[in-house]
Design an enzyme around this catalytic site. Structure first.
Site, short mmCIF file in Angstrom:
data_model
loop_
_atom_site.label_atom_id
_atom_site.label_comp_id
_atom_site.label_asym_id
_atom_site.label_seq_id
_atom_site.Cartn_x
_atom_site.Cartn_y
_atom_site.Cartn_z
N TYR A 32 0.64 -1.07 0.14
CA TYR A 32 0.13 0.07 0.23
C TYR A 32 0.91 1.07 0.08
O TYR A 32 2.00 1.17 0.16
CB TYR A 32 -0.90 -0.11 1.11
CG TYR A 32 -0.47 0.46 2.61
CD1 TYR A 32 0.52 -0.57 3.21
CD2 TYR A 32 -0.61 1.51 3.05
CE1 TYR A 32 1.14 -0.23 4.32
CE2 TYR A 32 0.04 1.80 4.28
CZ TYR A 32 0.89 1.00 4.95
OH TYR A 32 1.63 1.44 6.11
N ARG A 51 8.03 3.70 -4.95
CA ARG A 51 8.14 2.74 -4.03
C ARG A 51 7.22 1.37 -3.77
O ARG A 51 7.26 0.39 -3.80
CB ARG A 51 8.06 3.41 -2.43
CG ARG A 51 8.08 2.59 -1.49
CD ARG A 51 8.10 3.46 0.08
NE ARG A 51 6.79 3.96 0.23
CZ ARG A 51 6.57 4.77 1.13
NH1 ARG A 51 7.59 5.23 1.91
NH2 ARG A 51 5.40 5.27 1.39
N ARG A 100 -7.47 -21.47 0.46
CA ARG A 100 -6.57 -20.84 1.27
C ARG A 100 -5.29 -21.67 1.24
O ARG A 100 -5.14 -22.89 1.71
CB ARG A 100 -7.15 -20.63 2.70
CG ARG A 100 -5.98 -19.75 3.61
CD ARG A 100 -6.48 -19.67 4.94
NE ARG A 100 -5.56 -19.01 5.78
CZ ARG A 100 -4.37 -19.79 6.31
NH1 ARG A 100 -4.20 -21.12 6.24
NH2 ARG A 100 -3.73 -18.95 7.08
N HIS A 102 -0.85 -21.10 1.10
CA HIS A 102 0.32 -20.06 1.18
C HIS A 102 0.90 -19.78 -0.19
O HIS A 102 1.34 -18.43 -0.75
CB HIS A 102 1.34 -20.49 2.01
CG HIS A 102 0.87 -20.59 3.60
ND1 HIS A 102 -0.10 -21.30 4.07
CD2 HIS A 102 1.25 -19.89 4.56
CE1 HIS A 102 -0.57 -21.03 5.58
NE2 HIS A 102 0.63 -20.23 5.73
N LYS A 149 6.54 -1.94 2.22
CA LYS A 149 5.40 -1.52 2.78
C LYS A 149 4.25 -2.26 2.57
O LYS A 149 3.30 -2.03 1.68
CB LYS A 149 5.17 -0.02 2.18
CG LYS A 149 4.34 0.86 2.76
CD LYS A 149 4.27 2.19 2.45
CE LYS A 149 3.35 3.26 2.92
NZ LYS A 149 3.20 3.41 4.32
N GLU A 182 12.62 3.07 14.16
CA GLU A 182 11.78 4.07 13.79
C GLU A 182 10.57 4.06 14.46
O GLU A 182 10.62 3.58 15.54
CB GLU A 182 11.44 3.95 12.10
CG GLU A 182 10.59 2.33 12.10
CD GLU A 182 10.18 2.07 10.47
OE1 GLU A 182 10.30 3.04 9.60
OE2 GLU A 182 9.94 1.05 10.25
N LEU A 206 11.27 1.38 7.15
CA LEU A 206 10.70 1.82 5.80
C LEU A 206 11.43 2.75 5.30
O LEU A 206 11.58 3.95 5.89
CB LEU A 206 9.23 2.11 6.14
CG LEU A 206 8.30 2.31 4.82
CD1 LEU A 206 8.15 1.06 4.10
CD2 LEU A 206 7.20 3.16 5.05
N1 PMP Z 1 7.63 4.12 8.86
C1 PMP Z 1 6.51 3.43 9.00
C2 PMP Z 1 6.43 2.05 9.54
C3 PMP Z 1 5.39 3.91 8.37
O1 PMP Z 1 4.30 3.07 8.58
C4 PMP Z 1 5.48 5.22 7.39
C5 PMP Z 1 4.28 5.78 6.81
N2 PMP Z 1 3.23 5.85 7.77
C6 PMP Z 1 6.82 5.91 7.50
C7 PMP Z 1 7.83 5.28 8.14
C8 PMP Z 1 6.79 7.18 6.76
O2 PMP Z 1 6.70 6.89 5.47
P1 PMP Z 1 6.30 8.05 4.48
O3 PMP Z 1 7.28 9.23 4.73
O4 PMP Z 1 6.41 7.67 3.16
O5 PMP Z 1 4.84 8.41 4.81
#
Ligand code: PMP
Length: 285
Positions: A32, A51, A100, A102, A149, A182, A206
């Site tokens: 997403y 991305r 279902r 995998h 993501k 993060e 991410l």
């Molecule tokens: N890390 C995580 C785990 C996220 O879910 C997000 C987005 N919500 C980000 C970093 C930031 O990403 P972006 O700047 O692309 O929104």
């Protein structure tokens, strides 16, 4: 009433139906994006789509949709729905199988869903107006592919909930070496002696688009030094400023970590400079 996009059509949310056999539903098997749109202008559209394409390739979903097609979906949804400040959510799951199982099935069509939701107005670089974030900290117990993501967000959801249930706005995560990774839904930074420091891109975080844009903007401007390197939690607790970034919040100053004030206890001066630069340059991306 909200208008959404599902598999090629626009419709009221109430009419959007997918199969319970969809692998997005059963396995969280999908990718997403969330792209901010202010007054109809998308921010960071190109990098967001790049991305998404990379994420789909990483999990082997074969879905051919051009950037122009994605742009048309984003702009149509922004036009069909109310609100000036919107997050555009784009979602591609592997699709619905008959059973279902995998393994990736052959010959199923991806499910494509998109909707918009209201986000706060873009922050202005004003200490008196910006929301100061209160955060909890906890060990990062998610998987080792946080660079993808994925719609499988239970790890992030549980970490967010940990902070939220104690009255915090976010949860900052650290690995088994006591290094910050993060936030549960954002990237994280410290500022020490005027230098902005954030963990390097790897499987633990991410690759945020706000992070990409912010680092690029700061480096091009040159007045604030930037470092990408591991950051220990001791450094986080001793930082002058701590920030979080995401598409819907831009640069969010953290004022409290585990109940203790960050730096001098308020929003910092480097944040004001960085948010000023970001606000001025974000429409270039
Ligand atoms: N890390 C995580 C785990 C996220 O879910 C997000 C987005 N919500 C980000 C970093 C930031 O990403 P972006 O700047 O692309 O929104």
């Amino acid at each position: 009433m909200s208008i959404v996009y599902l598999n090629g059509s626009y419709m009221p949310l109430e009419e959007a139906k997918i199969s319970p056999m969809d692998r997005g539903f059963l396995f969280g098997d999908g990718i997403y994006e969330v792209i901010p749109s202010y007054d109809g202008n998308l921010v960071g559209f190109g990098p967001h789509i790049d991305r998404m394409v990379e994420g789909l390739a990483l999990i082997g979903i074969d879905f051919d949709f051009s950037a122009d097609q994605w742009r048309a979906v984003c702009e149509t949804l922004a036009a069909k729905n109310e609100g000036d400040n919107l997050g555009v959510y784009l979602h591609v799951s592997r699709g619905a199988d008959t059973k279902r199982f995998h393994a990736y099935p052959d010959n199923i069509d991806a499910t494509v869903f998109a909707f918009v939701f209201e986000i706060p107005p873009a922050p202005v670089a004003d200490k008196a107006k910006v929301k100061g974030y209160k955060v909890a900290t906890t060990e990062d117990l998610r998987w080792k592919r946080c660079n993808i993501k994925s719609t499988a967000l239970l790890g992030n959801v549980m970490h967010f909930q940990q902070g939220h249930s104690e009255g915090n706005n976010e949860t900052i995560l650290y690995n088994s070496d006591n290094e910050m990774t993060e936030g549960s839904a954002c990237n994280a930074y410290i500022v020490k002696d005027g230098v902005v420091i954030t963990p390097p891109l790897d499987h633990q975080i991410l690759p945020g688009i706000t992070r990409l844009m912010l680092l690029d903007i700061l480096r091009k401007d040159g007045s604030i030094k930037v470092e990408e390197r591991p950051v220990t939690m001791d450094e986080v607790r001793g930082a002058d400023e701590v920030w979080l970034t995401s598409s819907s919040k831009e640069i969010a100053p953290v004022v409290e970590i585990d109940g203790r004030p960050v730096g001098q206890g308020g929003v910092g001066d480097v944040w004001v400079k960085a948010q000023t630069l970001y606000s001025a340059a974000k429409s270039n991306y």
